[in-house]
Design an enzyme around this catalytic site. Structure first.
Site, PDB file in Angstrom:
ATOM      1  N   THR A 238       0.833  -1.207   0.000  1.00  0.00           N
ATOM      2  CA  THR A 238       0.000   0.000   0.000  1.00  0.00           C
ATOM      3  C   THR A 238       0.864   1.252   0.000  1.00  0.00           C
ATOM      4  O   THR A 238       0.350   2.351   0.203  1.00  0.00           O
ATOM      5  CB  THR A 238      -0.916   0.039   1.245  1.00  0.00           C
ATOM      6  N   ALA A 239       2.167   1.099  -0.217  1.00  0.00           N
ATOM      7  CA  ALA A 239       3.089   2.230  -0.103  1.00  0.00           C
ATOM      8  C   ALA A 239       3.299   2.906  -1.455  1.00  0.00           C
ATOM      9  O   ALA A 239       2.636   3.888  -1.774  1.00  0.00           O
ATOM     10  CB  ALA A 239       4.416   1.757   0.498  1.00  0.00           C
ATOM     11  N   ARG A 240       4.203   2.374  -2.272  1.00  0.00           N
ATOM     12  CA  ARG A 240       4.477   2.904  -3.601  1.00  0.00           C
ATOM     13  C   ARG A 240       4.789   1.745  -4.532  1.00  0.00           C
ATOM     14  O   ARG A 240       5.492   0.793  -4.175  1.00  0.00           O
ATOM     15  CB  ARG A 240       5.663   3.880  -3.576  1.00  0.00           C
ATOM     16  N   ASP A 264      -2.322  -2.096  -3.866  1.00  0.00           N
ATOM     17  CA  ASP A 264      -3.069  -0.848  -4.048  1.00  0.00           C
ATOM     18  C   ASP A 264      -2.277   0.153  -4.879  1.00  0.00           C
ATOM     19  O   ASP A 264      -2.795   1.201  -5.236  1.00  0.00           O
ATOM     20  CB  ASP A 264      -3.404  -0.240  -2.673  1.00  0.00           C
ATOM     21  N   GLU A 269       0.738   4.470 -12.848  1.00  0.00           N
ATOM     22  CA  GLU A 269      -0.539   4.937 -12.302  1.00  0.00           C
ATOM     23  C   GLU A 269      -0.943   6.240 -12.988  1.00  0.00           C
ATOM     24  O   GLU A 269      -0.111   7.134 -13.134  1.00  0.00           O
ATOM     25  CB  GLU A 269      -0.430   5.170 -10.789  1.00  0.00           C
ATOM     26  N   HIS A 287      -5.201   2.457  -6.031  1.00  0.00           N
ATOM     27  CA  HIS A 287      -4.545   3.447  -5.176  1.00  0.00           C
ATOM     28  C   HIS A 287      -5.573   4.256  -4.374  1.00  0.00           C
ATOM     29  O   HIS A 287      -5.662   5.482  -4.490  1.00  0.00           O
ATOM     30  CB  HIS A 287      -3.659   4.385  -5.999  1.00  0.00           C
ATOM     31  N   ILE A 288      -6.317   3.555  -3.534  1.00  0.00           N
ATOM     32  CA  ILE A 288      -7.364   4.205  -2.731  1.00  0.00           C
ATOM     33  C   ILE A 288      -7.099   4.062  -1.237  1.00  0.00           C
ATOM     34  O   ILE A 288      -8.021   4.162  -0.421  1.00  0.00           O
ATOM     35  CB  ILE A 288      -8.764   3.659  -3.080  1.00  0.00           C
ATOM     36  N   GLY A 289      -5.825   3.873  -0.872  1.00  0.00           N
ATOM     37  CA  GLY A 289      -5.494   3.642   0.527  1.00  0.00           C
ATOM     38  C   GLY A 289      -6.005   4.700   1.485  1.00  0.00           C
ATOM     39  O   GLY A 289      -6.423   4.392   2.599  1.00  0.00           O
ATOM     40  N   SER A 290      -5.985   5.958   1.072  1.00  0.00           N
ATOM     41  CA  SER A 290      -6.421   7.040   1.970  1.00  0.00           C
ATOM     42  C   SER A 290      -7.787   7.594   1.579  1.00  0.00           C
ATOM     43  O   SER A 290      -8.189   8.652   2.068  1.00  0.00           O
ATOM     44  CB  SER A 290      -5.390   8.171   1.958  1.00  0.00           C
TER      45      SER A 290
END
Length: 321
Positions: A238-240, A264, A269, A287-290
């Protein structure tokens, strides 16, 4: 500077964030939420005093060199700043801030979702039911991997890593971690520190990545390190996306060396990786972690707090350069 500073918010942010920005700044918004080119970023820099960008806007050395001296601060709406050439911005006299702390819990929740989904073949099962192809059942059907009582490796025990480790405590997992420095014992909560990532990996039946993307961590999980994981391990990121050699990951998943992955983030991207998309043993999110309402409001307000401090002549709490 006379009057209110002019602020460019590069992407569509939460309603509360945009309302606060409009109250305090001469703000340029992006209601269409479109992506700006490098040339457009440079052109806009001649019209504003501050930029509040997201990870989608790249401030590399070539962009920074062409930017106007008018821009005094880039207040990022993100924790990661690998889209910013910090040395180039510093040399130009531009202050750079980010938004730590406020998205740790939301990102940790997504890491848990990815880990559970990858372990229990959730993506495969969802596709099967939706396609109307669930036509039988047996004890051998859709057998996955149980998390309870397993060994979890965490790479990067910062805010998100610690939040994730706290979440999985309910599963009775034994937590191992690699970090640049060990945590104080009071913050470890029983987690076992490893001085090198190579020492950690053989212990990690599950591995979750929570470190930043830097020149030193690009392709951190390459073929050699993936092979250090136990047979049938599960990898979560979930980082990069830059942390993983995606070609090596595809090979490990195809061979069965890794049981599954939950991702994620990707090197490309938006878009992802089509070779990974072909595999049933990968569970993927865009990429919806936050991406929760609470966190988006908190990120926007944190960025504005940094801007407010700067234009009041104070030191922004999240200043990086």
């Amino acid at each position: 500077m006379t009057g209110r500073p002019t602020l460019w918010i590069t992407r569509k942010l939460s309603t509360a964030t945009e309302a606060r920005a409009a109250r305090d700044y001469d703000v340029r918004l992006n209601p269409e939420d479109r992506l700006f080119s490098a040339d457009e970023i440079v052109a806009m820099s001649y019209e504003v005093d501050a930029i509040l960008p997201c990870h989608s806007e790249v401030f590399d050395a070539s962009v920074v060199a062409r930017m106007s001296e008018r821009v005094k601060i880039v207040a990022n709406h993100s924790v990661g700043v690998d889209h910013c050439d910090l040395e180039a911005l510093k040399a130009k006299g531009v202050v750079v801030t980010n938004t730590p702390d406020v998205l740790s819990d939301a990102t940790a929740e997504i890491a848990l979702l990815l880990m559970l989904a990858a372990a229990r073949r959730a993506g495969e099962g969802d596709r099967l039911v939706r396609a109307g192809e669930w036509i039988s059942w047996s004890p051998a059907f859709m057998v996955g991997t149980q998390m309870t009582g397993k060994r979890l490796g965490v790479v990067g025990m910062g805010r998100v890593g610690r939040a994730f480790a706290k979440l999985v405590q309910g599963f009775g997992m034994q937590i191992h971690y690699y970090n640049r420095n060990p945590l104080p014992p009071a913050e470890e909560n029983g987690a076992i520190y490893h001085e090198t990532i190579e020492a950690l990996l053989p212990q990690a039946q599950f591995l979750s990545l929570h470190c930043p993307a830097t020149p030193q961590t690009i392709d951190l999980m390459n073929e050699a390190r993936l092979n250090m994981l136990p047979e049938g391990a599960i990898l979560v990121n979930t980082a990069r996306g830059a942390l993983i050699d995606e070609a090596a990951l595809v090979a490990a998943l195809k061979s069965g060396r890794l049981a599954a992955a939950g991702l994620d983030v990707f090197k490309t991207e938006p878009g992802g990786n089509q070779e990974l998309s072909k595999l049933d043993n990968v569970f993927m999110l865009p990429h919806i972690g936050s991406a929760t309402k609470e966190t988006r409001d908190a990120m926007g307000f944190r960025a504005l707090d940094n801007l407010d401090a700067f234009f009041a002549g104070n030191e922004p709490v999240d200043r990086l350069v």
